[in-house]
Design an enzyme around this catalytic site. Structure first.
Site, PDB file in Angstrom:
ATOM      1  CG  ASN A  92      -7.620   1.416  -1.123  1.00 41.58           C
ATOM      2  OD1 ASN A  92      -8.000   0.322  -1.547  1.00 41.58           O
ATOM      3  ND2 ASN A  92      -7.687   1.738   0.162  1.00 41.58           N
ATOM      4  CD  GLU A  93     -12.101   0.603   1.063  1.00 42.34           C
ATOM      5  OE1 GLU A  93     -12.341   1.363   2.018  1.00 42.34           O
ATOM      6  OE2 GLU A  93     -12.084  -0.641   1.174  1.00 42.34           O
ATOM      7  CG  ASP A  96     -18.478  -5.822  -2.062  1.00 41.13           C
ATOM      8  OD1 ASP A  96     -19.408  -5.310  -2.714  1.00 41.13           O
ATOM      9  OD2 ASP A  96     -18.431  -7.030  -1.753  1.00 41.13           O
ATOM     10  CE1 TYR A 118      -5.588  -4.515   4.831  1.00 35.78           C
ATOM     11  CE2 TYR A 118      -6.613  -5.234   6.875  1.00 35.78           C
ATOM     12  CZ  TYR A 118      -5.901  -4.291   6.159  1.00 35.78           C
ATOM     13  OH  TYR A 118      -5.480  -3.135   6.773  1.00 35.78           O
ATOM     14  CE1 TYR A 168      -4.308  -1.651   0.873  1.00 34.94           C
ATOM     15  CE2 TYR A 168      -2.748  -3.258   1.731  1.00 34.94           C
ATOM     16  CZ  TYR A 168      -4.020  -2.934   1.323  1.00 34.94           C
ATOM     17  OH  TYR A 168      -5.016  -3.882   1.356  1.00 34.94           O
ATOM     18  CD  GLU A 176      -8.270  -3.831   1.794  1.00 32.39           C
ATOM     19  OE1 GLU A 176      -9.294  -3.855   2.533  1.00 32.39           O
ATOM     20  OE2 GLU A 176      -7.500  -2.860   1.743  1.00 32.39           O
TER      21      GLU A 176
END
Length: 480
Positions: A161-162, A204, A302, A89, A269
């Site tokens: 990311n997200e 998600d 994860y 990351y 993840e």
């Protein structure tokens, strides 16, 4: 003649000592494929960020891929686990990653790398996308490309990311994420010797998931454009506990959504840890890699090391020794049961769905962005893309000579695992589950130290070039 021969032989030995354990990966339709064999690559992976966010210390040049001894330790455990991919990351683009990247390459493990970090100015700010999308930020992301573009096991980059985790955050951010993807791809095209995929790691969150998928897979004006995601990762924790099923976890809905995807989808993840306090059983592994979900390209559990959120497969102790958790054993057991023939025999040519043309009709929720006018690069970025960033830190493969893990490793039973070492792969192979039972192999009477988890806050197949050099050397010998 003797001088020429010595030069050729020295050059040959130098090149031959570097392990070339993996082929580069390309995208065909909804699959990742080996660029040489055209076999499908199913991601069997783990998210790798020892120390959590606190393990990222750019002020001192430290990140998860800067300590070769630590990477050797973890590569040995991940190789035994059966992993072929890690996600990392938080990376310092100015640090030296040669040892770690070369070790993971030698054991057949690919790397998916995020170009962002949790520090200010090093990611897109979901509350201010227009203000955080600037030349300084993009310069840093281009630095990540420079640092990892030369490693054959660099599988892909995550542009974000997200960034979106609800309807409000999905209103302004999507065009900026597509802009970052475009800028990264243009930089890669101008400064790398191969295409490296760029994509987005999405939460998600079912209310926005389908709109997220449609927004990032479509082509603007019906043409193939660089703002489009090459792939999408899902951070998915819907399968919780031993009682969960394919239906209760909503995996059937994911299959319906992505069955005819025009790009690869995988879990970036997964591995719900509810209920807390008991080892994860990982029953979802059989479903994810089973015949019902071949439309997806696998996933990354994860996470490798135990941090504050209690998702670890191992405990990293204060003295750098490692104690495996029962979670590691359970995941290893499931990986060992995978039908590798099924995973590798998928035909990428059978899943070449055409990407839809971008339009508001693809978006079902009125709060999700329907804006397909992508921001132009900030001032100065076109010049960076054309001429490159100043003083780039270019990573390179180095010789992997050490194979034995120098610190103690303890199984989940508290007994030391003896003789742990990496196995350098030949024949350009990627790693696969090999039937290992790591904790069960622990036979010493030595007891593990008390776990103190970190907290957040070579050999190898000769290439064509080295083979050619060997032929030249032999020819020279015959001429003497």
């Amino acid at each position: 003649m003797l001088s020429l021969l010595r030069t050729v032989v020295v050059l040959f030995v130098s090149l031959a000592s570097i392990a070339y354990a993996v082929h580069t990966v390309e995208i065909q339709g909804q699959d990742f494929v080996d660029s040489k064999t055209s076999k499908r690559l199913m991601i069997i992976g783990v998210d790798y960020q020892p120390g959590g966010q606190a393990g990222y210390k750019p002020q001192s040049g430290q990140d998860p891929l800067t300590n070769g001894t630590v990477c050797l330790r973890d590569a040995a455990l991940l190789q035994r686990l059966g992993v072929n991919t890690i996600r990392v990351y938080n990376i310092d683009p100015s640090a030296n990653h040669d040892d770690c990247a070369s070790i993971f390459n030698a054991v057949g493990i690919y790397m998916i790398l995020d170009v962002n970090s949790p520090l200010a100015g090093e990611s897109l700010d979901r509350s201010d996308p227009s203000g955080s999308y600037n030349a300084d930020y993009l310069t840093r992301t281009f630095g990540i490309v420079e640092a990892f573009k030369n490693f054959p096991n660099t599988l892909a980059f995550f542009a974000a990311n997200e960034v979106m985790n609800d309807i409000p955050s999905s209103k302004e951010n999507p065009p900026y994420i597509r802009a970052i993807q475009r800028d990264l791809k243009n930089y890669i095209a101008a400064h790398a010797t191969r295409t490296i995929p760029v994509g987005y790691s999405a939460a998600d969150v079912r209310p926005i998931l389908n709109d997220t998928y449609n927004y990032f897979q479509c082509n603007i004006d019906g043409k193939t454009d660089l703002t489009r995601s090459d792939f999408i990762g899902l951070n998915s924790y819907s399968w919780c506990g031993a009682a969960a099923t394919f239906q209760t976890a909503g995996y059937n809905d994911l299959v319906s959504m992505f069955q005819n995807s025009s790009l690869p989808i995988f879990f970036s993840e997964y591995g719900c840890n509810k209920p807390l306090g008991i080892p994860r059983v990982f029953n979802e592994v059989a479903a994810l890699y089973g015949p019902q979900m071949t439309a997806l390209s696998g996933g990354l559990v994860y996470e490798y090391s135990e941090e504050e959120a209690d998702y670890g497969l191992v405990n990293i102790n204060e003295n750098a020794t490692v104690t495996l958790k029962k979670d590691y054993d359970n995941l290893q057991d499931h990986y060992n049961k995978l039908n590798l023939t099924l995973l590798q025999s998928a035909d990428p040519t059978a899943t070449n769905a055409k990407a839809p043309e971008c339009s508001s009709g693809l978006i079902s929720d009125s709060g999700f962005s329907q804006n397909f006018t992508i921001p132009s690069p900030p001032d100065g970025v076109d010049d960076l893309i054309k001429n490159g960033i100043k003083n780039p830190n270019n990573g390179k493969l180095v010789d992997v000579t050490e194979t034995a893990v120098p610190m103690a490793i303890y199984g989940s039973n508290g007994v030391e695992v003896k003789g742990l070492a990496i196995k350098i792969l030949g024949n350009d192979d990627s790693n696969l589950p090999g039937g290992e039972t790591t904790s069960a192999n622990a036979t010493s009477t030595g007891a593990a130290p008390s776990a103190s988890a970190t907290k957040k806050g070579a050999a190898g197949k000769l290439s064509a070039d080295t083979g050619g050099l060997l032929a030249v050397a032999l020819t020279c010998l015959l001429m003497l």
